[in-house]
Design an enzyme around this catalytic site. Structure first.
Site, PDB file in Angstrom:
ATOM      1  N   SER A  50     -61.883   6.335 -31.760  1.00  0.00           N
ATOM      2  CA  SER A  50     -62.222   6.307 -33.176  1.00  0.00           C
ATOM      3  C   SER A  50     -62.002   4.884 -33.652  1.00  0.00           C
ATOM      4  CB  SER A  50     -61.310   7.265 -33.952  1.00  0.00           C
ATOM      5  OG  SER A  50     -61.378   7.046 -35.351  1.00  0.00           O
TER       6      SER A  50
ATOM      7  N   TYR B  26     -53.185  11.524 -36.101  1.00  0.00           N
ATOM      8  CA  TYR B  26     -54.492  11.159 -35.559  1.00  0.00           C
ATOM      9  C   TYR B  26     -54.525   9.685 -35.174  1.00  0.00           C
ATOM     10  CZ  TYR B  26     -59.619  11.122 -35.246  1.00  0.00           C
ATOM     11  OH  TYR B  26     -60.926  11.000 -34.818  1.00  0.00           O
TER      12      TYR B  26
END
Length: 258
Positions: free
Chosen positions: A140, A153
């Site tokens: 990401s 995350y």
């Protein structure tokens, strides 16, 4: 002989797009993920029909190491080999760190980070022995930068980037590459779920989340498309990408250029 890819979290969103792209490039694919059985079977049949590749499905829960081992075993039994691993499965929770649920931290680390370790651990030796392999970790932009309210995350995705570099070094003399694709915001079910959570955490409207939080980070002011990520994954699996390894490849509309 066709090469075989395992793509985790591939019953929707980015993973499904990557699975479609790899099958279209002539690879057999093992799908993995959750969802309605009839929808998953429809995806499996559609991909196989369009590509001519063999497509399987395994419902392994990627938070459970024993289930990951069963996924690997079934893939080997069905296809005879594993050449490509795409670690895409992911979960998310958005909350201030003082309110962050402990069980969600554990789950996010398990699915977004530990699962990649387990899957590579179980498949790396045969790639090295064969002298060819590809590991693609769907990280990401949050593997490179942070955002508030996403402690687990961001921690997991930063960890994935470290794992990527280590695996790349261990495979470098054996024809095995390992790279991380780092998407910005893609309008997947995972991101759609984040919108109301982020609105609650920040005390703003959902429309403001999209405009002022998500796409504000991306100078192009556009969501990344799933097909763009699938095309990049297919390229990384080609011989043209043999000297690309240990990298973080942002596909983020310029987000990390700031």
């Amino acid at each position: 002989m066709r090469k075989t890819a395992i793509v985790t979290g591939s019953t929707s969103g980015i993973g499904l797009g990557i699975a479609e792209a790899l099958a279209g490039a002539g690879m057999n694919v093992m799908l993995n993920g959750f969802g309605e059985a009839c929808e998953i079977e429809a995806h499996r049949r559609r991909i196989a029909g369009r590509s001519g590749s063999e497509v399987g499905y395994n419902a392994a829960d990627m938070s459970k190491p024993d289930a990951i081992a069963s996924l690997v075993e079934e893939t080997r039994e069905r296809f005879g080999r594993i050449d490509i691993v795409v670690n895409n499965a992911g979960v998310q929770t958005v909350a201030p760190i003082e309110d962050f649920p402990r069980e969600r931290w554990d789950l996010i680390i398990a699915v977004n980070l530990s699962a990649a370790f387990h899957l590579v651990r179980l498949t790396f030796a045969e790639m090295k022995d064969r002298g060819w392999g590809r590991v693609i970790n769907v990280a990401s932009a949050h593997a490179l930068v942070a955002s508030p309210f996403k402690s687990a995350y961001v921690a997991a995705k930063h960890g994935i980037l470290g794992l990527t570099k280590t695996v790349a070094l261990e495979g470098a003399e054996h024809g095995v590459t390992c790279n991380a694709i780092c998407p910005g915001y893609v309008l997947t079910p995972l991101v759609e779920k984040q919108i109301p959570e982020t609105a609650k955490a920040r005390g703003i409207s959902e429309e403001a989340v999209v405009r002022d939080v998500l796409l504000a980070a991306q100078p192009t002011r556009a969501f990344v498309e799933v097909g763009q990520l699938g095309a990049l994954a297919a390229f990384l699996c080609s011989d043209a990408a043999a000297q690309i390894t240990g990298t973080a490849l942002p596909v983020d509309g310029g987000w990390t250029a700031h």
